[in-house]
Design an enzyme around this catalytic site. Structure first.
Site, PDB file in Angstrom:
ATOM      1  N   GLU A 158      76.326  43.437  34.778  1.00 58.84           N
ATOM      2  CA  GLU A 158      75.601  42.403  33.907  1.00 58.84           C
ATOM      3  C   GLU A 158      74.719  43.108  32.976  1.00 58.84           C
ATOM      4  OE1 GLU A 158      73.033  39.539  32.223  1.00 58.84           O
ATOM      5  OE2 GLU A 158      72.396  41.137  33.652  1.00 58.84           O
TER       6      GLU A 158
ATOM      7  N   ASP B  92      73.556  44.334  40.040  1.00 65.54           N
ATOM      8  CA  ASP B  92      73.025  45.575  39.353  1.00 65.54           C
ATOM      9  C   ASP B  92      71.703  45.421  38.762  1.00 65.54           C
ATOM     10  OD1 ASP B  92      74.181  43.972  37.198  1.00 65.54           O
ATOM     11  OD2 ASP B  92      74.157  45.576  36.030  1.00 65.54           O
TER      12      ASP B  92
HETATM   13 ZN    ZN Z   1      69.546  39.505  35.262  1.00 67.02          ZN
END
Ligand code: ZN
Length: 426
Positions: A170, A105
């Protein structure tokens, strides 16, 4: 031992999905292809807005695994949050494996501040590839794949199994990514002995490697107070309490900033940062509110005594008023410090690869957060490294870019690092 993949993900692998950029190194083309997939993570599973195209990434990775001839595994840790594992089995699959981790992401863009579409993987004449994720961290995922592709093409094989892991979520705290992944059987089966994860660009000739992270503390201090008419001298108001806390907090911030600026050997990761990021309260102009709140983001450095810091913050609240309370959203414990001593076999494997290539390496504490903050407390050593030098640090910034020459130079660096790590003797 890694078993044959049970593929739960429904994706169609394109037979010839490669975008064509004439005269370009195919590794760069593949990197740009990954960059052109829009994977802006959403705060929560039900946050409105276009969903990140994680399955675009899954299809890309499945094709890569097939081309390189590796085991591919995919499963969801939350709805539309797929994790991919691409594995190369070692000569002794019972040994703890090497995990090469990449989050898929990226953070949102302010498109009007960009010189091009942030997901067009635009390459300038000088070779700069301007794209969200070019530094953070689709570059690393591609480096792992390109390095492994070359090592296999050269007929190499290694003692330990290598797992390339690709994580969602993340950038919004890893709650529907790494945090759920490490609780799954699929993770335990990997029997990870060492993890390589993301680092940061270095604007000089040197490269940076991160052996620990600061601990994020996100908190709110609630300040109740006497309400009343906006025309009067009300006593004991919420705003007065907020002011006392603000003064203490900003004084502390100043002291840490001064410490950083007074010692050239210190990096951002070596001090504790504090920012007041939210102020809440108030109803209308002529009403003194009955409560206000302050939100703070602290990044606590590894040398800081956590108990002392906690007592200091609680002391600010108490001093402002006996009824003020501190509420934590995140209070991570101290980050384990990974050994960077030459006697440590994992560190030696990493550092000798850098020496082989004559790379200047600077060791630092990561100033923000990565998936390694989930991995290290499990007792698994994790180093943060991105093979980016001579490049400004532009992660999360407008016009994030990586030059294709820097990208191409990174591939043999990863070949050496991965070769050494997968050859660490038991
Ligand atoms: Zn990163």
């Amino acid at each position: 031992m890694f078993s044959a993949p049970a593929n739960q993900c429904q994706s169609e692998v394109p037979t010839s999905g490669m975008l064509h950029y004439s005269g370009e190194d195919p590794a760069v083309t593949r990197f740009r292809e990954l960059l052109s997939i829009q994977t802006i993570s959403l705060k929560n599973l039900d946050t409105p807005g276009p969903q990140p195209d994680y399955y675009g990434v899954v299809r890309f990775l499945e094709r890569e695994a097939k081309e390189i001839g590796l085991l591919f595994k995919c499963f969801e840790v939350a709805p539309n949050r797929p994790v991919v594992i691409i594995s190369w089995e070692g000569a002794d699959p019972t040994l703890p494996s090497v995990m090469l981790n990449c989050h898929t992401d990226v953070v949102p863009v302010f498109q009007d501040k960009w010189e091009c579409d942030a997901f067009s993987a635009y390459k300038k004449e000088n070779g700069d590839i301007v794209a969200r994720g070019s530094q953070d961290m689709k570059c690393c995922g591609c480096w792992y794949l390109e390095a492994v592709r070359n090592l296999r093409a050269a007929g190499k094989s290694f003692l330990r199994t290598i797992h390339m892991t690709f994580m969602p979520d993340e950038e919004v705290g890893s709650f529907n990514g790494m945090i759920k992944f490490v609780q799954r059987e699929e993770f335990k089966e990997l029997n990870v002995g060492f993890c390589l994860d993301e680092g940061l660009a270095n604007p000089t000739d040197a490269f940076t490697v991160f052996y620990a992270e600061r601990s994020p503390w996100w908190l709110t201090i609630h300040c109740p107070g006497n309400p009343g008419h906006g025309s009067r001298f009300i006593e004991n108001t919420a705003v007065e309490k907020v002011r006392k806390i603000l003064n203490r907090a900003l004084d502390y911030r100043d002291s840490q900033e001064a410490r950083l600026n007074s010692d050239p050997s210190l990096r951002l990761g070596d001090v504790t940062t504090l920012n007041v990021t939210m102020l809440g309260g108030g109803v209308q102009w002529n009403v003194v509110p009955d409560s206000m709140s302050l939100g703070m983001d602290l990044r606590v450095t590894i040398t800081q005594d956590h108990q002392e810091l906690l007592e200091m913050i609680q002391g600010w609240a108490r001093e402002a008023g006996e009824d003020c309370t501190v509420e934590f959203r995140i209070r991570d414990s101290k980050s384990p410090v990974v050994s960077t001593d030459e006697s440590d076999p994992w560190w030696r494997a990493f550092s000798s690869a850098c020496k082989q290539r004559d790379l200047k390496v600077e060791k630092e504490v990561f100033p923000a957060g990565t998936d390694s903050r989930v991995i290290r407390p499990l007792g698994i050593p994790a180093l943060g490294f991105s093979a980016i030098n001579n490049t400004p640090i532009l992660l999360h910034d407008h016009n994030e870019f990586l030059n294709e020459r820097v990208f191409l130079k990174g591939i043999p660096i990863y070949e050496d690092i991965i070769s050494n790590l997968a050859s660490v003797k038991p």
